[in-house]
Design a protein around this motif. Structure first.
Motif, PDB file in Angstrom:
ATOM      1  N   ARG A 112      -3.723 -13.456  59.261  1.00 56.91           N
ATOM      2  CA  ARG A 112      -4.246 -14.012  58.006  1.00 56.91           C
ATOM      3  C   ARG A 112      -3.183 -14.924  57.397  1.00 56.91           C
ATOM      4  N   PHE A 113      -3.639 -16.061  56.904  1.00 53.84           N
ATOM      5  CA  PHE A 113      -2.761 -17.041  56.285  1.00 53.84           C
ATOM      6  C   PHE A 113      -3.263 -17.381  54.891  1.00 53.84           C
ATOM      7  N   THR A 114      -2.335 -17.613  53.986  1.00 54.12           N
ATOM      8  CA  THR A 114      -2.660 -18.091  52.647  1.00 54.12           C
ATOM      9  C   THR A 114      -1.980 -19.439  52.479  1.00 54.12           C
ATOM     10  N   SER A 115      -2.757 -20.432  52.088  1.00 48.74           N
ATOM     11  CA  SER A 115      -2.234 -21.781  51.891  1.00 48.74           C
ATOM     12  C   SER A 115      -2.330 -22.139  50.410  1.00 48.74           C
ATOM     13  N   ILE A 116      -1.225 -22.599  49.850  1.00 48.30           N
ATOM     14  CA  ILE A 116      -1.164 -23.030  48.452  1.00 48.30           C
ATOM     15  C   ILE A 116      -0.847 -24.518  48.464  1.00 48.30           C
ATOM     16  N   SER A 133       2.217 -31.091  47.572  1.00 50.18           N
ATOM     17  CA  SER A 133       3.160 -30.072  48.015  1.00 50.18           C
ATOM     18  C   SER A 133       2.339 -28.891  48.527  1.00 50.18           C
ATOM     19  N   GLN A 134       2.666 -28.392  49.704  1.00 49.08           N
ATOM     20  CA  GLN A 134       1.885 -27.313  50.303  1.00 49.08           C
ATOM     21  C   GLN A 134       2.796 -26.322  50.996  1.00 49.08           C
ATOM     22  N   GLN A 135       2.421 -25.039  50.876  1.00 52.64           N
ATOM     23  CA  GLN A 135       3.090 -23.991  51.648  1.00 52.64           C
ATOM     24  C   GLN A 135       2.002 -23.106  52.246  1.00 52.64           C
TER      25      GLN A 135
END
Length: 140
Positions: A112-116, A133-135
């Motif tokens: 599972r990944f969370t992208s902000i 800007s993304q992480q």
């Protein structure tokens, strides 16, 4: 006579500093203008990146609520412009292929990944510039 006059003029160095200054000033002026136009944009991008990092720290500490991550990121964004936006998404993969987060991968839960992601339009001297800007964090 001409020869001596030419030699005397070639040896005369009065005014050389003024000529050198005249040659270098346009270059220094261009560098100064570039710094003054880019610095505010970099400061805006750094503030946005810091806010995304705050949201990522919350996720790394165990936060799973996308709305809470979004709200925390927005509140951490100093000098946020009115068009500044934050999106939070969660997705899962099995062996690198996107899948539903409820599907098992050979008997194990998928990754599972969370992208902000934060976005804004910077209005500067050189025109408008979209900043992003993304992480992306692996949460499982």
């Amino acid at each position: 006579m001409r020869h001596r006059l030419l030699q005397r003029l070639l040896r005369d160095e009065s005014g050389a500093a003024a000529v050198e200054l005249g040659l270098i000033m346009p270059i220094l002026g261009a560098v100064l203008i570039a710094i003054l136009s880019v610095a505010p944009m970099m400061m805006a991008h750094n503030a946005m990146r810091d806010a995304v990092s705050s949201g990522a720290q919350y996720v790394m500490a165990g936060g799973t609520d996308a709305a809470a991550v979004r709200d925390l990121t927005l509140s951490a964004w100093s000098r946020r412009p009115t068009d500044g936006a934050v999106t939070v998404s969660t997705y899962c993969t099995c062996a690198g292929v996107a899948t539903a987060c409820t599907t098992l991968c050979n008997g194990t839960p998928p990754q599972r990944f969370t992208s902000i992601q934060a976005t804004m339009l910077y209005h500067g001297v050189a025109g408008d510039q979209a900043l992003v800007s993304q992480q992306t964090l692996r949460t499982r």
